[in-house]
Design an enzyme around this catalytic site. Structure first.
Site, short mmCIF file in Angstrom:
data_model
loop_
_atom_site.label_atom_id
_atom_site.label_comp_id
_atom_site.label_asym_id
_atom_site.label_seq_id
_atom_site.Cartn_x
_atom_site.Cartn_y
_atom_site.Cartn_z
N LYS A 52 -3.00 6.54 1.54
CA LYS A 52 -2.75 7.03 3.02
C LYS A 52 -1.74 8.18 2.66
O LYS A 52 -0.58 8.03 2.85
CB LYS A 52 -2.11 5.97 4.02
CG LYS A 52 -3.15 5.29 4.82
CD LYS A 52 -2.32 4.51 5.79
CE LYS A 52 -2.51 4.71 7.10
NZ LYS A 52 -3.51 4.99 7.76
N ARG A 78 0.66 -1.29 -0.11
CA ARG A 78 0.05 0.12 0.22
C ARG A 78 0.98 1.44 0.03
O ARG A 78 0.46 2.06 -0.56
CB ARG A 78 -0.87 0.03 1.19
CG ARG A 78 -2.10 0.94 0.96
CD ARG A 78 -3.16 0.69 2.00
NE ARG A 78 -2.84 0.92 3.45
CZ ARG A 78 -3.20 0.48 4.62
NH1 ARG A 78 -4.36 0.05 4.50
NH2 ARG A 78 -2.79 0.58 5.99
N GLU A 105 -16.32 5.94 5.03
CA GLU A 105 -15.54 5.32 6.36
C GLU A 105 -15.36 6.38 7.34
O GLU A 105 -15.96 7.57 7.27
CB GLU A 105 -14.08 4.96 6.00
CG GLU A 105 -13.40 5.99 5.34
CD GLU A 105 -11.83 5.58 4.92
OE1 GLU A 105 -11.39 4.66 5.45
OE2 GLU A 105 -11.33 6.05 4.02
N1 PLP Z 1 -9.33 4.31 7.00
C1 PLP Z 1 -8.47 5.30 7.32
C2 PLP Z 1 -8.80 6.56 6.87
C3 PLP Z 1 -7.08 4.82 8.13
O1 PLP Z 1 -6.38 5.82 8.38
C4 PLP Z 1 -7.01 3.67 8.64
C5 PLP Z 1 -5.87 3.16 9.28
O2 PLP Z 1 -4.75 2.92 8.65
C6 PLP Z 1 -8.02 2.52 8.32
C7 PLP Z 1 -9.01 2.92 7.26
C8 PLP Z 1 -7.68 1.13 8.65
O3 PLP Z 1 -6.64 0.53 7.84
P1 PLP Z 1 -5.75 -0.67 8.16
O4 PLP Z 1 -6.74 -1.71 8.71
O5 PLP Z 1 -4.84 -1.01 6.90
O6 PLP Z 1 -4.80 -0.14 9.23
C1 COI Z 2 -3.80 3.03 11.49
O1 COI Z 2 -4.79 2.53 11.98
O2 COI Z 2 -2.89 2.74 11.60
C2 COI Z 2 -4.20 4.34 11.26
O3 COI Z 2 -3.33 5.10 10.40
C3 COI Z 2 -5.08 5.35 11.91
C4 COI Z 2 -4.67 6.65 12.49
C5 COI Z 2 -4.93 7.63 11.45
C6 COI Z 2 -4.30 6.59 13.82
#
Ligand code: PLP
Ligand code: COI
Length: 341
Positions: free
Chosen positions: A184, A82, A220
């Site tokens: 991200k 990612r 989300e």
């Molecule tokens: N959506 C957003 C906006 C996030 O910042 C995060 C955190 O990383 C997620 C979803 C969840 O992603 P992940 O499960 O890969 O941490």
């Molecule tokens: C994560 O879950 O890793 C995130 O990036 C969420 C966060 C913005 C604290």
């Protein structure tokens, strides 16, 4: 390995400086080998691209101590992939996944004393990130970059542990324009700061952002994807090209199907069907699975039948299985749990 003297059980989601971070520089078209550093500060030119045009991307993953005392990370390959996609979208050089995985190993090993013990409810959060560092004043990408991984021990993202959250349907857009919501990038999060502060001031824990085009579909929250459980026990989660492809969400869908024999569906979810769901949760690396008890849609309160006082029963099963795999109590699918030391 002697652990640091930290009150692990009472950690929140905050920054605690650890001993080492990984640092690598991109110059003259290539990445150097990178090294561990004890210096937590960065000196930047006043006109660096990250400061002027927010050319920065990041990742988030966790290291855990398993029941049998090993230190592991959860699906770091997906974070590496990612990060590559995020970097490409912002015209940054890709930090190769293989080098990313090596850097994760190095930085976790070096900070082993900060990996919270098994059973403490805490973990070591890893924040890989990359930014354009040389000066630009016309709008164009930088030519020099820095990739770093900082680590910090963390507890639950939301205060109050499993106390269900109250969220609101949000009128502000979270993502930067041009479809960058699905990577991200720092700018996306900067764009959400106004909405999150406004939500907190009005007594809500988080925002449910809507799709920008029609403002009728659930996307989300600011830092997590969303899962719903239907009254007949099916997992449903929003399908959208403008949400972050959450690694936790992808893992939960697989856990539901392969471990719990549940149906799981990714589809568009409309605001007007929210009242039909039995359970709701926020999922992500930081959020793990945090239950939602109440959704407020412009003054109209939707109280979910399960989850007003505790995690709903199906959410709990998903939570127990996912965290069981992460902590080594349950055997996960091949490659999910990667040993560091
Ligand atoms: N959506 C957003 C906006 C996030 O910042 C995060 C955190 O990383 C997620 C979803 C969840 O992603 P992940 O499960 O890969 O941490
Ligand atoms: C994560 O879950 O890793 C995130 O990036 C969420 C966060 C913005 C604290």
């Amino acid at each position: 390995m002697e652990k640091k003297n930290i009150d692990w059980g009472n950690l929140g989601f905050g920054y605690i400086q650890t001993d080492y971070r990984f640092v690598s520089n991109f110059k003259d078209g290539k990445w150097d080998d990178g090294e561990l550093s004890t210096d937590a500060n960065i000196v930047l030119n006043e006109c660096s691209c990250v400061l002027q045009y927010a050319q920065t991307v990041f990742e988030g993953l966790k290291a855990y101590t398993t029941e049998d005392g090993r230190t592991v990370v959860f699906r770091p390959d997906l974070n590496g992939e990612r990060l590559e996609q995020s970097a490409a979208r912002l015209k940054m050089p890709v930090y190769p996944k293989e080098k990313f995985l090596e850097a994760v190993q190095k930085v976790v090993k070096a900070n082993e004393a900060f990996v919270p013990p098994y059973g403490s409810g805490a973990s070591l959060y890893l924040r890989p990130y990359m930014f354009g560092s040389d000066p630009v004043i016309g709008v164009k990408p930088a030519t020099e970059y820095q990739f770093r991984i900082l680590t910090t021990p963390v507890g639950p993202y939301f205060k109050g542990g499993v106390k269900p959250l109250t969220v609101r349907i949000c009128d502000y857009d979270r993502a930067a324009p041009h479809g960058t919501g699905n990577i991200k990038a720092g700018l996306n999060y900067a764009m959400s700061l106004f909405a999150i502060v406004d939500a907190h001031e009005k007594g809500f824990d988080e925002n449910f952002y809507l799709d920008a085009a029609t403002r009728t579909k659930i996307e989300e929250t600011g830092g997590a994807n969303i899962i719903f459980i239907t009254k007949d026990g099916k997992l449903v989660t929003p399908k959208s090209d403008s949400i972050l492809p959450s690694i936790t969400r992808r893992s939960i869908v697989q856990v539901a199907r392969e471990y719990l024999d549940m149906e799981a569906e990714e589809r568009e979810i409309h605001v007007d069907e929210l009242a039909d769901f039995a359970e709701c949760g926020l999922c992500g690396t930081a959020a793990v699975i945090s239950p939602v008890g109440k959704i407020v849609d412009h003054g109209k309160e939707i109280c979910l039948p399960a989850g007003m006082t505790d995690m709903g029963p199906v959410t709990k099963k998903l939570y127990d299985t996912l965290t069981g795999i992460q902590m080594g109590r349950i055997k996960g699918p091949e490659g999910w749990v990667v040993e560091v030391c």
